[in-house]
Scaffold this active site. Sequence first.
Site, PDB file in Angstrom:
ATOM      1  N   ASP A 121       0.861  -1.185   0.000  1.00 40.97           N
ATOM      2  CA  ASP A 121       0.000   0.000   0.000  1.00 40.97           C
ATOM      3  C   ASP A 121       0.895   1.232   0.000  1.00 40.97           C
ATOM      4  OD1 ASP A 121      -1.569   2.187   0.750  1.00 40.97           O
ATOM      5  OD2 ASP A 121      -2.790   1.049   2.163  1.00 40.97           O
ATOM      6  N   VAL A 122       0.886   1.979  -1.120  1.00 42.74           N
ATOM      7  CA  VAL A 122       1.735   3.166  -1.232  1.00 42.74           C
ATOM      8  C   VAL A 122       0.865   4.394  -1.499  1.00 42.74           C
ATOM      9  CG1 VAL A 122       3.894   2.040  -1.847  1.00 42.74           C
ATOM     10  CG2 VAL A 122       2.250   2.508  -3.650  1.00 42.74           C
ATOM     11  N   GLU A 123       0.945   5.328  -0.588  1.00 44.75           N
ATOM     12  CA  GLU A 123       0.246   6.608  -0.674  1.00 44.75           C
ATOM     13  C   GLU A 123       0.985   7.580   0.232  1.00 44.75           C
ATOM     14  OE1 GLU A 123      -3.728   6.183   1.330  1.00 44.75           O
ATOM     15  OE2 GLU A 123      -3.151   4.067   1.386  1.00 44.75           O
ATOM     16  N   TRP A 124       0.699   8.851   0.105  1.00 43.96           N
ATOM     17  CA  TRP A 124       1.313   9.822   1.018  1.00 43.96           C
ATOM     18  C   TRP A 124       0.609   9.777   2.366  1.00 43.96           C
ATOM     19  CZ3 TRP A 124       5.646  10.385  -0.907  1.00 43.96           C
ATOM     20  CH2 TRP A 124       5.889  10.755  -2.233  1.00 43.96           C
TER      21      TRP A 124
END
Length: 244
Positions: A121-124
């Site tokens: 899971d990649v998000e800011w």
Amino acid sequence: MGLAACGRATGVDRLSDARPHPAVAAAHALPIHGIDVSRWQKNIDWASVASSGKRFAFIKATEGGDHVDPLFLQNWVGAARAGVPRSAYHFMFWCRPAEQQAAWFKQVVPRDPNALPPVLDVEWNGESRTCPHKVNREKALHMIAVMLREMEAHTGKRPIIYTDITFHKDILEGEFRNHAHWIRSTAAEPEQRYHDRTWTFWQYTTTGRVPGISGAVDRNAFYGSESDWAHFARTGCDPRFRCG
């Protein structure tokens, strides 16, 4: 438990939503639906989830380099017992070395050849109290590549990448084309929000209602047909990609 073992929808609430958005109605026509869960869903009756026709579950496992979702193992075991194919996901922190995060994921998530591929899971993390900052594109791509490599080494399956509109535009456009992508788009069809991205899973609402879960739950759809799903569930590979 074999991954192909899964129930068919038996109730009219298969696609229930507390606040349905008309712009994502196309998701409802797709045949394969599932959920993603964490501790916020509290205790889940997985038998009810399975009997309502949910075909997969993404289950939060780890975050950063030292946090484990307190209900991960309970959900991991419960979904398997109910015959719901499941995947463990790791939430990426940008202020922790990727190698440490990968080691933590390996420590927490059991090896299970019957599981779906893991998810990164990649998000800011702008709302985080401990790690709100961003990193540059080169560093982010390097960290992602390390995590994907190590997660695949641990599980034997090529990881899925989860992302949202902003992070995809900032970092992921044009990258990791042979990885399945699980994308968030709750107010438009994915093609309107994600430039040149073939997606495998679509998170189309955060206000879903599912038997066996009290309150809201994210709902997701798989892109393809029953045969496409059978291939993915058996091999962990989107049949449109080269995964060898």
